[in-house]
Scaffold this motif. Structure first.
Motif, PDB file in Angstrom:
ATOM      1  N   ILE A  60      45.339  37.557  37.349  1.00  0.00           N
ATOM      2  CA  ILE A  60      45.601  37.014  38.689  1.00  0.00           C
ATOM      3  C   ILE A  60      47.025  36.480  38.774  1.00  0.00           C
ATOM      4  CG2 ILE A  60      44.976  35.199  40.346  1.00  0.00           C
ATOM      5  CD1 ILE A  60      42.087  35.432  39.334  1.00  0.00           C
ATOM      6  N   ARG A  61      47.440  35.721  37.764  1.00  0.00           N
ATOM      7  CA  ARG A  61      48.777  35.134  37.777  1.00  0.00           C
ATOM      8  C   ARG A  61      49.870  36.188  37.592  1.00  0.00           C
ATOM      9  NH1 ARG A  61      49.020  29.560  37.831  1.00  0.00           N
ATOM     10  NH2 ARG A  61      47.124  28.828  38.859  1.00  0.00           N
ATOM     11  N   GLU A  62      49.566  37.246  36.881  1.00  0.00           N
ATOM     12  CA  GLU A  62      50.546  38.330  36.733  1.00  0.00           C
ATOM     13  C   GLU A  62      50.817  38.999  38.083  1.00  0.00           C
ATOM     14  OE1 GLU A  62      49.867  39.799  32.106  1.00  0.00           O
ATOM     15  OE2 GLU A  62      48.657  40.671  33.714  1.00  0.00           O
ATOM     16  N   VAL A 108      46.818  37.471  48.251  1.00  0.00           N
ATOM     17  CA  VAL A 108      47.109  38.190  47.001  1.00  0.00           C
ATOM     18  C   VAL A 108      46.098  37.807  45.921  1.00  0.00           C
ATOM     19  CG1 VAL A 108      48.799  38.497  45.152  1.00  0.00           C
ATOM     20  CG2 VAL A 108      49.570  38.393  47.537  1.00  0.00           C
ATOM     21  N   THR A 109      45.805  36.506  45.836  1.00  0.00           N
ATOM     22  CA  THR A 109      44.819  36.033  44.863  1.00  0.00           C
ATOM     23  C   THR A 109      43.463  36.681  45.123  1.00  0.00           C
ATOM     24  OG1 THR A 109      45.970  33.907  44.806  1.00  0.00           O
ATOM     25  CG2 THR A 109      43.752  33.971  43.873  1.00  0.00           C
ATOM     26  N   LEU A 110      43.081  36.723  46.385  1.00  0.00           N
ATOM     27  CA  LEU A 110      41.818  37.350  46.761  1.00  0.00           C
ATOM     28  C   LEU A 110      41.790  38.815  46.349  1.00  0.00           C
ATOM     29  CD1 LEU A 110      39.104  37.042  48.279  1.00  0.00           C
ATOM     30  CD2 LEU A 110      40.323  37.680  50.374  1.00  0.00           C
ATOM     31  N   ASP A 111      42.893  39.514  46.537  1.00  0.00           N
ATOM     32  CA  ASP A 111      42.943  40.922  46.176  1.00  0.00           C
ATOM     33  C   ASP A 111      42.740  41.123  44.672  1.00  0.00           C
ATOM     34  OD1 ASP A 111      43.634  43.735  47.294  1.00  0.00           O
ATOM     35  OD2 ASP A 111      44.871  43.575  45.479  1.00  0.00           O
ATOM     36  N   ALA A 112      43.341  40.255  43.861  1.00  0.00           N
ATOM     37  CA  ALA A 112      43.194  40.371  42.411  1.00  0.00           C
ATOM     38  C   ALA A 112      41.745  40.128  41.978  1.00  0.00           C
ATOM     39  CB  ALA A 112      44.127  39.380  41.708  1.00  0.00           C
ATOM     40  N   ILE A 113      41.001  39.387  42.790  1.00  0.00           N
ATOM     41  CA  ILE A 113      39.594  39.091  42.482  1.00  0.00           C
ATOM     42  C   ILE A 113      38.681  40.224  42.918  1.00  0.00           C
ATOM     43  CG2 ILE A 113      37.665  37.555  43.072  1.00  0.00           C
ATOM     44  CD1 ILE A 113      39.932  35.339  43.350  1.00  0.00           C
ATOM     45  N   VAL A 114      38.889  40.730  44.135  1.00  0.00           N
ATOM     46  CA  VAL A 114      38.005  41.788  44.647  1.00  0.00           C
ATOM     47  C   VAL A 114      38.409  43.169  44.154  1.00  0.00           C
ATOM     48  CG1 VAL A 114      37.433  40.449  46.698  1.00  0.00           C
ATOM     49  CG2 VAL A 114      39.317  42.090  46.810  1.00  0.00           C
ATOM     50  N   ASN A 115      39.618  43.285  43.618  1.00  0.00           N
ATOM     51  CA  ASN A 115      40.105  44.561  43.099  1.00  0.00           C
ATOM     52  C   ASN A 115      40.590  44.353  41.660  1.00  0.00           C
ATOM     53  OD1 ASN A 115      40.935  47.259  43.051  1.00  0.00           O
ATOM     54  ND2 ASN A 115      42.967  46.779  43.880  1.00  0.00           N
ATOM     55  N   PRO A 116      39.680  43.928  40.768  1.00  0.00           N
ATOM     56  CA  PRO A 116      40.069  43.574  39.401  1.00  0.00           C
ATOM     57  C   PRO A 116      40.334  44.824  38.546  1.00  0.00           C
ATOM     58  CG  PRO A 116      37.705  43.488  39.602  1.00  0.00           C
ATOM     59  CD  PRO A 116      38.232  43.813  40.978  1.00  0.00           C
ATOM     60  N   PRO A 117      40.843  44.643  37.336  1.00  0.00           N
ATOM     61  CA  PRO A 117      41.069  45.784  36.447  1.00  0.00           C
ATOM     62  C   PRO A 117      39.767  46.544  36.185  1.00  0.00           C
ATOM     63  CG  PRO A 117      42.142  43.819  35.588  1.00  0.00           C
ATOM     64  CD  PRO A 117      41.280  43.371  36.739  1.00  0.00           C
ATOM     65  N   GLN A 118      39.851  47.845  36.221  1.00  0.00           N
ATOM     66  CA  GLN A 118      38.693  48.695  35.975  1.00  0.00           C
ATOM     67  C   GLN A 118      38.735  49.246  34.545  1.00  0.00           C
ATOM     68  OE1 GLN A 118      36.227  49.021  38.483  1.00  0.00           O
ATOM     69  NE2 GLN A 118      37.530  47.378  39.290  1.00  0.00           N
ATOM     70  N   LYS A 119      37.601  49.668  34.073  1.00  0.00           N
ATOM     71  CA  LYS A 119      37.510  50.210  32.712  1.00  0.00           C
ATOM     72  C   LYS A 119      38.515  51.338  32.541  1.00  0.00           C
ATOM     73  CE  LYS A 119      33.976  51.143  29.278  1.00  0.00           C
ATOM     74  NZ  LYS A 119      32.524  51.255  29.026  1.00  0.00           N
ATOM     75  N   GLY A 120      39.285  51.292  31.475  1.00  0.00           N
ATOM     76  CA  GLY A 120      40.321  52.290  31.220  1.00  0.00           C
ATOM     77  C   GLY A 120      41.708  51.800  31.593  1.00  0.00           C
ATOM     78  N   GLU A 121      41.799  50.736  32.418  1.00  0.00           N
ATOM     79  CA  GLU A 121      43.100  50.177  32.766  1.00  0.00           C
ATOM     80  C   GLU A 121      43.540  49.179  31.686  1.00  0.00           C
ATOM     81  OE1 GLU A 121      43.702  50.377  37.499  1.00  0.00           O
ATOM     82  OE2 GLU A 121      42.314  48.793  36.877  1.00  0.00           O
ATOM     83  N   PRO A 122      44.844  48.975  31.520  1.00  0.00           N
ATOM     84  CA  PRO A 122      45.342  48.164  30.395  1.00  0.00           C
ATOM     85  C   PRO A 122      44.882  46.709  30.375  1.00  0.00           C
ATOM     86  CG  PRO A 122      47.132  48.784  31.905  1.00  0.00           C
ATOM     87  CD  PRO A 122      45.953  49.608  32.261  1.00  0.00           C
ATOM     88  N   SER A 123      44.596  46.138  31.543  1.00  0.00           N
ATOM     89  CA  SER A 123      44.206  44.721  31.575  1.00  0.00           C
ATOM     90  C   SER A 123      42.702  44.507  31.517  1.00  0.00           C
ATOM     91  CB  SER A 123      44.746  44.056  32.856  1.00  0.00           C
ATOM     92  OG  SER A 123      46.143  44.113  32.908  1.00  0.00           O
ATOM     93  N   TYR A 124      41.928  45.578  31.487  1.00  0.00           N
ATOM     94  CA  TYR A 124      40.480  45.458  31.629  1.00  0.00           C
ATOM     95  C   TYR A 124      39.847  44.578  30.557  1.00  0.00           C
ATOM     96  CZ  TYR A 124      35.533  46.672  31.790  1.00  0.00           C
ATOM     97  OH  TYR A 124      34.163  46.602  31.846  1.00  0.00           O
ATOM     98  N   GLU A 125      40.153  44.840  29.301  1.00  0.00           N
ATOM     99  CA  GLU A 125      39.496  44.110  28.212  1.00  0.00           C
ATOM    100  C   GLU A 125      39.844  42.623  28.221  1.00  0.00           C
ATOM    101  OE1 GLU A 125      39.819  45.826  24.360  1.00  0.00           O
ATOM    102  OE2 GLU A 125      39.068  47.792  24.982  1.00  0.00           O
ATOM    103  N   ASP A 157      48.652  48.103  35.469  1.00  0.00           N
ATOM    104  CA  ASP A 157      47.674  47.899  36.546  1.00  0.00           C
ATOM    105  C   ASP A 157      48.045  46.710  37.425  1.00  0.00           C
ATOM    106  OD1 ASP A 157      47.140  46.238  34.395  1.00  0.00           O
ATOM    107  OD2 ASP A 157      44.973  46.574  34.384  1.00  0.00           O
ATOM    108  N   ALA A 158      48.623  45.664  36.838  1.00  0.00           N
ATOM    109  CA  ALA A 158      49.089  44.532  37.646  1.00  0.00           C
ATOM    110  C   ALA A 158      50.247  44.971  38.543  1.00  0.00           C
ATOM    111  CB  ALA A 158      49.524  43.376  36.743  1.00  0.00           C
ATOM    112  N   LYS A 159      51.130  45.808  38.004  1.00  0.00           N
ATOM    113  CA  LYS A 159      52.254  46.322  38.799  1.00  0.00           C
ATOM    114  C   LYS A 159      51.767  47.193  39.945  1.00  0.00           C
ATOM    115  CE  LYS A 159      55.712  46.228  35.080  1.00  0.00           C
ATOM    116  NZ  LYS A 159      56.572  47.023  34.198  1.00  0.00           N
ATOM    117  N   GLU A 160      50.759  48.015  39.656  1.00  0.00           N
ATOM    118  CA  GLU A 160      50.222  48.896  40.709  1.00  0.00           C
ATOM    119  C   GLU A 160      49.632  48.078  41.849  1.00  0.00           C
ATOM    120  OE1 GLU A 160      47.077  50.667  42.924  1.00  0.00           O
ATOM    121  OE2 GLU A 160      46.585  49.487  41.130  1.00  0.00           O
TER     122      GLU A 160
END
Length: 525
Positions: free
Chosen positions: A113-115, A385-402, A134-137
């Motif tokens: 979220i902070r990234e 923006v914060t809301l977007d990071a919550i409702v559109n979080p990293p998905q499996k296979g993306e670098p931030s997911y784990e 993924d954060a950049k995207e």
């Protein structure tokens, strides 16, 4: 020498006392206000007089109260300043267990979220290799939706279109039911979204003022907002013996009584519960929907704690999902449901992001609703923006997911442990009864107070639970909210405390609490 108008002073003492402290504490409140007035520059006789005075102020504002930031919190702030000045106390810090402010109680922000927030506020960081792709995207997508490519610009009043679409996709994944992004209205926290819907109900029909059904105990946003808007509060009591469940017979009693004095127009349900921490069963939700349909009520579903479910066998069911799956005629009912960035696992209270999903609203009313929110220009963009990071979080296979999944689960697992710790501790203390904290971020235990303590409270002009809370604060530095600030059945006493202090601090807080309570009981037995 300036003469004092004692009639005006008396009126001021009464009004200010009622506003800040309620009738039992009006003298104390007003004395403090008068001391403050004494420090202000004096006006000469015949000087300009205020157009807006306490006598000409909106009367709804004078009766508005918000217990979560009431007199105990004011005193806690004073104690903090005293500690900073070296004043000796039987404790070293104030623990503000009065409000669900996660980060203030030591919760670490979610990295992803902070990234995203860092990237949208400083787009040059999009070239920085330290930030994941993924954060950049996410940041690029949001900036593309901003006018001029800057989060410093205004957005559409209901929010940035792409973020509203991501919210709808999140709701669809959660419920397994399609969501129209045009029904999603982004707001500066859920509180703003709730107030924007409540405003629509202000209309006298048949010489009767509107009324809104609110659970007791309730989150004071509702009582404060209804007072501000001149809407009747219709209180219905949750069943403490059934872990704060909703009893349909109680709903019927409440609305039948209310119809004698007002026009009931809506029902508020908080699930998971604040301050009570219960999670409603699907059957209970279905019963509420059937009741609302029979009584022609607009449903306001406060679901900001939907990620905060801890007890085994409990599951969050959204009102929208249940309502739609019940089919006609229920699936055509009007419903507004609310979500926030402030709770859950993220706890981003200060960034003020949230949304309302409003379904089945009359198209003409919806047009007026959108017109009304346009007067506020737009919700805070960083909240969006914060809301977007919550409702559109990293998905499996993306670098931030784990890392994202690990951080999120660690917060929720810790809250689950703390929820049990709090309930178990209170239930081990003499005169306490605390229901299981099934969800949300609070416990609302009932306490039996000795007769001498109740008598001592009366002598000080305080409610007994307020008296107890002040004694606790002055002796331990622990700040809680008395149950009378949320509403409770007559003759019972409760208080709300958060479960948010980090585990070590929470353990220490509960030990201090138990020690204080033991001494309190001995003192007043």
């Amino acid at each position: 020498m300036r003469r004092t108008n004692f009639t005006s002073v008396h009126r001021f003492r009464s009004t200010v006392g009622d506003f800040f402290f309620g009738t039992p504490d009006k003298e104390r409140a007003a004395d403090g206000a008068l001391r403050w007035m004494a420090t202000q520059p004096k006006q000469a006789t015949g000087a300009y007089k205020h157009c807006l005075s306490i006598d000409t102020l909106n009367p709804n504002i004078k009766v508005l109260e918000y217990a979560v930031r009431g007199p105990l919190v004011i005193r806690a702030g004073e104690i903090e300043k005293e500690l900073e000045k070296g004043v000796s106390k039987p404790f070293k810090e104030v623990i503000k267990a009065n409000i669900g402010d996660c980060h203030a109680m030591g919760q670490v922000p979610i990295t992803f979220i902070r990234e995203v927030l860092a990237l949208v506020t400083m787009p040059q960081l999009l070239e920085d290799p330290r930030f994941p792709a993924d954060a950049k995207e996410r940041a690029r997508t949001i900036l593309k939706g901003c006018r001029g490519g800057s989060v410093g610009s205004y957005t559409d009043s209901p929010g940035i279109e792409v973020i509203r679409k991501h919210c709808a996709e999140y709701i669809a994944r959660r419920d397994g039911i399609p969501s129209d992004w045009q029904n999603v209205i982004i707001s500066a926290g859920a509180s703003d979204a709730i107030k924007n819907v409540l405003k629509l109900l202000i209309c006298d029909v048949g010489c009767k003022t509107p009324g809104v059904m609110v659970p007791i105990p309730q989150y004071p946003l509702y009582s404060a907002s209804l007072a501000e808007f001149g809407i009747n509060q219709i209180s219905y009591y949750l069943d403490e013996a059934r872990n704060w469940g909703l009893d349909i017979a109680e709903l019927q009693r409440s609305i039948t009584e209310a119809r004698k004095v007002c026009n009931p127009r809506a029902i508020v349900v908080i699930n998971p519960g604040n301050p009570t921490g219960q999670v409603l069963s699907r059957k209970n939700i279905e019963e509420v929907i059937k009741f609302a349909y029979k009584e022609k009520l607009f449903i306001l579903a406060d679901e900001v704690y939907q990620d905060n479910v801890y007890a085994e066998g409990c599951k969050f069911h959204s009102f929208k999902k249940v309502l739609i799956e019940m089919g006609e005629p229920y699936s055509s009912m009007e419903l507004a449901s609310f979500m926030s960035c402030s709770k859950g696992y993220m706890g981003e209270c200060g960034l003020r992001g949230g949304y309302a999903e409003v379904i089945n609203m009359c198209p003409q009313v919806k047009a007026m609703y959108l017109k009304a929110i346009s007067a506020m220009l737009c919700p805070t963009v960083l909240g969006q923006v914060t809301l977007d990071a919550i409702v559109n979080p990293p998905q499996k296979g993306e670098p931030s997911y784990e890392s994202f999944t690990k951080e999120k689960q660690a917060v929720l697992d810790s809250l689950k442990v703390r929820a049990k710790m709090v309930a178990d501790t209170f239930n081990s203390m003499e005169g306490f009864s605390c229901n299981t904290v099934q969800g949300a971020m609070y416990a609302f235990p009932q306490i039996t107070l000795p007769a001498k303590a109740i008598e001592a409270a009366k002598k000080e002009g305080k409610q007994p639970d307020v008296f107890y809370a002040f004694e606790l604060l002055e002796n331990t530095g622990i700040c809680i909210v008395p149950g009378s600030g949320f509403g409770q059945k007559q003759g019972t006493y409760h208080f709300r405390t958060t479960i948010l202090p980090q585990p070590d601090k929470l353990k220490s807080m509960l030990e201090k609490f138990a020690e204080f309570h033991s001494q309190f009981i001995k003192k007043y037995s």
